[in-house]
Write an enzyme that holds these catalytic residues in place. Structure first.
Site, mmCIF file in Angstrom:
data_model
loop_
_atom_site.group_PDB
_atom_site.id
_atom_site.type_symbol
_atom_site.label_atom_id
_atom_site.label_comp_id
_atom_site.label_asym_id
_atom_site.label_seq_id
_atom_site.Cartn_x
_atom_site.Cartn_y
_atom_site.Cartn_z
ATOM 1 N N CYS A 1 37.953 32.057 36.474
ATOM 2 C CA CYS A 1 36.706 32.471 37.131
ATOM 3 C C CYS A 1 35.534 31.599 36.670
ATOM 4 C CB CYS A 1 36.451 33.943 36.796
ATOM 5 S SG CYS A 1 34.845 34.555 37.334
ATOM 6 N N THR B 1 33.137 38.911 30.347
ATOM 7 C CA THR B 1 32.336 39.074 31.570
ATOM 8 C C THR B 1 32.504 40.420 32.254
ATOM 9 O OG1 THR B 1 34.058 38.059 32.948
ATOM 10 C CG2 THR B 1 32.377 36.596 32.020
ATOM 11 N N GLU C 1 40.658 37.509 28.164
ATOM 12 C CA GLU C 1 39.474 36.668 28.348
ATOM 13 C C GLU C 1 38.760 36.398 27.034
ATOM 14 O OE1 GLU C 1 34.997 36.977 30.077
ATOM 15 O OE2 GLU C 1 36.524 38.043 31.231
ATOM 16 N N CYS D 1 29.964 39.044 34.723
ATOM 17 C CA CYS D 1 30.541 38.606 35.989
ATOM 18 C C CYS D 1 29.760 39.181 37.169
ATOM 19 C CB CYS D 1 31.997 39.061 36.044
ATOM 20 S SG CYS D 1 32.745 39.058 37.668
ATOM 21 N N HIS E 1 41.674 41.319 24.244
ATOM 22 C CA HIS E 1 41.658 41.082 25.690
ATOM 23 C C HIS E 1 41.888 39.594 25.966
ATOM 24 C CE1 HIS E 1 40.086 40.711 29.811
ATOM 25 N NE2 HIS E 1 40.331 41.998 29.930
ATOM 26 N N SER F 1 38.903 43.187 41.089
ATOM 27 C CA SER F 1 40.071 42.478 41.625
ATOM 28 C C SER F 1 40.964 43.374 42.481
ATOM 29 C CB SER F 1 40.896 41.875 40.482
ATOM 30 O OG SER F 1 41.379 42.889 39.623
ATOM 31 N N SER G 1 42.584 47.148 33.518
ATOM 32 C CA SER G 1 41.391 46.410 33.921
ATOM 33 C C SER G 1 40.160 46.890 33.164
ATOM 34 C CB SER G 1 41.165 46.561 35.431
ATOM 35 O OG SER G 1 39.894 46.090 35.800
ATOM 36 N N SER G 2 39.528 45.981 32.457
ATOM 37 C CA SER G 2 38.330 46.321 31.685
ATOM 38 C C SER G 2 37.177 46.750 32.591
ATOM 39 C CB SER G 2 37.900 45.125 30.833
ATOM 40 O OG SER G 2 36.667 45.370 30.195
ATOM 41 N N ASN G 3 36.917 45.969 33.643
ATOM 42 C CA ASN G 3 35.752 46.284 34.481
ATOM 43 C C ASN G 3 35.952 47.594 35.240
ATOM 44 O OD1 ASN G 3 36.069 45.667 37.674
ATOM 45 N ND2 ASN G 3 37.443 44.334 36.542
#
Length: 318
Positions: free
Chosen positions: A71, A170, A101, A205, A99, A300, A234-236
């Site tokens: 990304c 992010t 990322e 992000c 994580h 996502s 998924s974190s977000n």
């Protein structure tokens, strides 16, 4: 052959489809023997959250064709921490050390010569302990024990917290990152009298931020129930759940199939990290009335899964 490092997105349905296409998985946590079978004729896909520099070096050495889907927002963070390292500034990374990322970002925070310093701070309690240490109120051994596995090799809190720069995973909660930034800045100013030794760059992000902002707007309505669709890793998406459940009964689901009936939902509990059957009391209480249902999804999450959730609820409510 085509290989994919880790999961390209945190969605089991999409990952299942990729497997059916013959795309083979490679582990992202370490360069193990799985990588020995790769040869120059193979294609390796780098996922959106990126990979550590050691992975890229190994792949380039093998001469494989690399398809890099990292990304752009993640790359901005990498550029920032590389600059911090070049300037001798310690990167304070707001994220989860395990994580994908954050692991990739931490490797870039070491800089070109591997001499850069970083510390990963997960939440506001971690931030409080960091700020206390900046202000000379911490215990060195206790500090290093708490953050074990979350700092760069040779990290010395007595030396490496003089100049600090904030970066982040992010997909973290925007408001928490902003609070953490202010806490660290205030501690540096209190210690030094100014903020000359504090650096910051907003790297949340865009898609994550848009969803968080939209959710806050959605929650201004008097909702009866909220569904959050996305992968459980998924974190977000998890942060969307955290926001929503402060205001309305919230169910974290992977797909429409998790909504078993008008009364029961198989939802993910972010605290126990388990899927369990939950009763939809707000829905049952409003069977004969209009019902305000809120729906959001992780950055996502494919649109067809969101649509299927809407159709499932509409079908059950007739």
């Amino acid at each position: 052959r085509i290989f994919l490092i880790g999961d390209i997105i945190h969605n089991p349905e999409v990952n299942r489809q990729l497997e059916e296409m013959g795309i083979q998985k490679l582990p992202w946590k370490q360069l193990d023997s799985s990588y020995d079978r790769i040869n120059p004729d193979d294609v390796v896909i780098i996922p959106a959250f990126g990979v550590p520099t050691s992975f890229m070096e190994a792949l380039e050495e093998k001469g494989v064709q690399i398809v890099d889907t990292t990304c752009g927002d993640v790359m901005k963070v990498w550029k920032r921490v590389k600059n911090y390292a070049a300037m001798g500034i310690t990167s304070i990374i707001h994220g989860k050390a395990t994580h994908e990322e954050t692991s990739a970002t931490a490797s870039r925070a070491l800089g070109e010569r591997g001499r850069g310093k970083y510390l990963v701070v997960y939440d506001l309690e971690d931030a409080r302990i960091l700020c206390d240490y900046i202000l000379g109120r911490g215990d060195r051994e206790a500090f290093l024990k708490r953050f074990e596995g979350c700092y760069s090799p040779g990290f010395d809190p007595d030396r490496d917290l003089e100049e600090v720069g904030i970066a982040n995973q992010t997909t973290m909660l925007k408001t928490e990152t902003q609070t953490l930034q202010k806490m660290v800045k205030d501690a540096v100013v209190q210690r030094d009298g100014d903020d000359d030794n504090f650096y910051v760059f907003d790297t949340i992000c865009g898609a994550t931020q848009d969803r968080q902002d939209a959710l806050y707007e959605l929650l201004k309505n008097s909702l009866d129930v909220m569904f959050v669709v996305g992968g459980y890793n998924s974190s977000n998406t998890t942060h969307l759940v955290d926001i929503a459940r402060e205001h309305v009964p919230t169910y974290f689901i992977e797909s429409a199939e998790c909504i078993k009936s008008i009364q029961y939902v198989d939802a993910f509990d972010t605290k126990t990290r388990e899927v369990r059957r939950m009763t939809t009391e707000p829905v049952v209480q409003n069977l004969g009335k209009s019902l305000k249902v809120g729906i959001t999804a992780g950055a996502s999450c494919p649109a067809n899964l969101i649509e299927a959730t809407i159709l499932r609820i509409a079908d059950l409510r007739k």
